[in-house]
Design an enzyme around this catalytic site. Structure first.
Site, PDB file in Angstrom:
ATOM      1  CG  ASN A   9      45.303  40.323  34.539  1.00 50.92           C
ATOM      2  OD1 ASN A   9      46.512  40.083  34.516  1.00 50.92           O
ATOM      3  ND2 ASN A   9      44.762  41.204  35.366  1.00 50.92           N
ATOM      4  CE  LYS A  11      43.786  39.441  38.703  1.00 52.06           C
ATOM      5  NZ  LYS A  11      42.911  39.971  39.701  1.00 52.06           N
ATOM      6  CG  HIS A  95      44.152  45.382  36.642  1.00 55.24           C
ATOM      7  ND1 HIS A  95      44.001  45.198  37.993  1.00 55.24           N
ATOM      8  CD2 HIS A  95      43.460  44.376  36.036  1.00 55.24           C
ATOM      9  CE1 HIS A  95      43.247  44.119  38.195  1.00 55.24           C
ATOM     10  NE2 HIS A  95      42.905  43.614  37.024  1.00 55.24           N
ATOM     11  CD  GLU A  97      44.641  42.901  40.900  1.00 54.82           C
ATOM     12  OE1 GLU A  97      45.567  42.510  40.167  1.00 54.82           O
ATOM     13  OE2 GLU A  97      43.616  42.224  41.101  1.00 54.82           O
ATOM     14  CD  GLU A 167      39.075  44.107  34.988  1.00 55.45           C
ATOM     15  OE1 GLU A 167      38.966  42.933  34.648  1.00 55.45           O
ATOM     16  OE2 GLU A 167      40.083  44.548  35.560  1.00 55.45           O
ATOM     17  N   GLY A 173      38.220  39.325  41.851  1.00 54.21           N
ATOM     18  CA  GLY A 173      38.807  38.327  42.749  1.00 54.21           C
ATOM     19  C   GLY A 173      37.972  38.073  43.997  1.00 54.21           C
ATOM     20  CB  SER A 213      34.020  37.196  40.055  1.00 50.23           C
ATOM     21  OG  SER A 213      34.840  37.611  41.137  1.00 50.23           O
TER      22      SER A 213
HETATM   23  C1  PEP Z   1      41.080  40.940  36.631  1.00 50.64           C
HETATM   24  O1  PEP Z   1      42.097  40.823  37.259  1.00 50.64           O
HETATM   25  O2  PEP Z   1      41.077  41.679  35.656  1.00 50.64           O
HETATM   26  C2  PEP Z   1      39.887  40.187  37.048  1.00 50.64           C
HETATM   27  C3  PEP Z   1      38.757  40.485  36.489  1.00 50.64           C
HETATM   28  O3  PEP Z   1      40.057  39.203  38.023  1.00 50.64           O
HETATM   29  P1  PEP Z   1      39.008  38.079  38.467  1.00 50.64           P
HETATM   30  O4  PEP Z   1      38.411  37.493  37.206  1.00 50.64           O
HETATM   31  O5  PEP Z   1      39.808  37.079  39.236  1.00 50.64           O
HETATM   32  O6  PEP Z   1      37.963  38.740  39.297  1.00 50.64           O
END
Ligand code: PEP
Length: 251
Positions: A9, A11, A95, A97, A167, A173, A213
Site C-alpha cells: 500500500n 498510500k 483502511h 487511515e 491491521e 507506521g 510495520s
Molecule cells: C498499511 O498502511 O496498511 C500499513 C500496514 O503500513 P505500515 O506497513 O507502514 O505500518
C-alpha cells in the site's frame, strides 16, 4: 492450502519518475516468483502507468479505495467500473487511515465491498483495533463488529473472493509490530467470525493478511503462523529492494 498474498500500500507517496523507476526495477526483480500473489496499490493517478509497466510480470494492481456508486454526479470520486475498465483487480477498503481521517464507517465499508464485488474487483477489507481499544480488552469486539457490519448481507458467489487484512491501528507506521502470537490469535478469531458470517467453506478459503510495520526482518516469522496468509505492507513497500525481500519471505 491458501495461496499467499503480499500486497503493498503506497498510500500518498511517490512521484511519476519514482513510479516508473520502481516498476522497471521491481518487475525484473520478481519476474520468477510464481507461488504467491503480489499486489501493488498506488495512488489512483499511477494505476494505469503501473498496469502497463508491470504487464507480463507476476504483479497485480489494486486501488486504495473506490466509491460505491457506478457513475453519477460525485465530483472527485472513482468508481468500480472505471477501475475495472483499466485493469485494476483489487481494492483496499476500510483502511484505518480512511476510517480515522475521512469518515469511513462500517456502513460505508459495506457499500464499497458490495460495489467492488459487483464490478469483479477483489476487495481487501481492513479491520483492526486502536491502542485504546486493545488496552480496554475490546480487540475481539471491534474485529467482530467491523467484520459483521462490513460484510452484512454479503453472499459470496463461487467466483467471488475477498481478502481480509488485520491491521492493528497501533502498529501502522509506528515501527511496532504485533508479535506473531498476537497476530495469530486475532487471525484465528477472524477466521471463526468469517465462518459464522459466510460459512465454513468460504472462511477456509479467504486469505487473511497481517499489516502493521511489516519489514524484511519480521516477515518470515509472521508468515510461519497458521492463520496468516500474507501481508499488507505500507512503508516497506516503497523501496523495491525491501518489498522484494518481503515478497521472498522464507517459510
Ligand atoms: C498499511 O498502511 O496498511 C500499513 C500496514 O503500513 P505500515 O506497513 O507502514 O505500518
Amino acid at each position: 492450502m491458501r495461496r499467499p498474498v503480499i500486497a503493498g500500500n503506497w498510500k500518498m507517496h511517490m512521484e511519476l519518475d519514482e513510479v516508473t523507476n520502481y516498476a522497471s526495477r521491481f518487475g525484473k526483480a520478481i519476474s520468477d516468483v510464481k507461488d504467491r500473489d503480489i499486489i501493488i496499490c498506488p495512488p489512483f493517478i499511477y494505476l494505469r502507468t503501473l498496469i502497463e509497466a508491470l504487464q507480463g510480470t507476476p504483479v497485480s494492481i489494486g486501488a486504495q479505495m473506490m466509491y460505491w456508486e457506478d457513475k453519477g454526479a460525485y465530483t472527485g470520486e472513482i468508481s468500480g467500473p472505471m477501475l475495472r475498465s483499466i485493469g485494476v483487480e483489487y481494492v483496499i477498503i476500510g483502511h484505518s487511515e480512511r476510517r480515522q481521517f475521512f469518515g469511513e464507517t462500517d456502513a460505508t465499508v459495506n457499500r464499497r465491498v458490495k460495489a467492488a464485488l459487483r464490478n469483479h474487483i477483489n476487495p481487501i477489507l481492513c479491520v483492526g483495533e486502536t491502542l485504546k481499544q486493545r488496552e480496554a480488552s475490546e480487540t475481539f469486539e471491534v474485529i467482530d463488529r467491523q467484520l459483521t457490519q462490513g460484510l452484512e448481507g454479503l453472499e459470496l458467489k463461487p467466483t467471488e473472493s475477498i481478502i481480509v487484512a488485520y491491521e492493528p491501528v497501533w502498529a501502522i507506521g509506528t515501527g511496532k509490530t504485533a508479535t506473531p502470537g498476537i497476530a495469530q490469535e486475532v487471525h484465528e478469531r477472524i477466521r471463526n467470525v468469517l465462518s459464522s458470517i459466510l460459512g465454513a467453506k468460504a472462511s477456509g478459503e479467504i486469505r487473511v493478511l497481517y499489516g502493521g510495520s511489516v519489514k524484511p526482518d519480521n516477515i518470515d516469522e509472521l508468515m510461519r503462523q497458521k492463520d496468516i496468509d500474507g501481508a499488507l505492507v505500507g512503508g516497506a513497500s516503497l523501496d523495491p529492494d525491501s518489498f522484494e525481500r518481503i515478497v521472498r519471505y522464507k517459510e
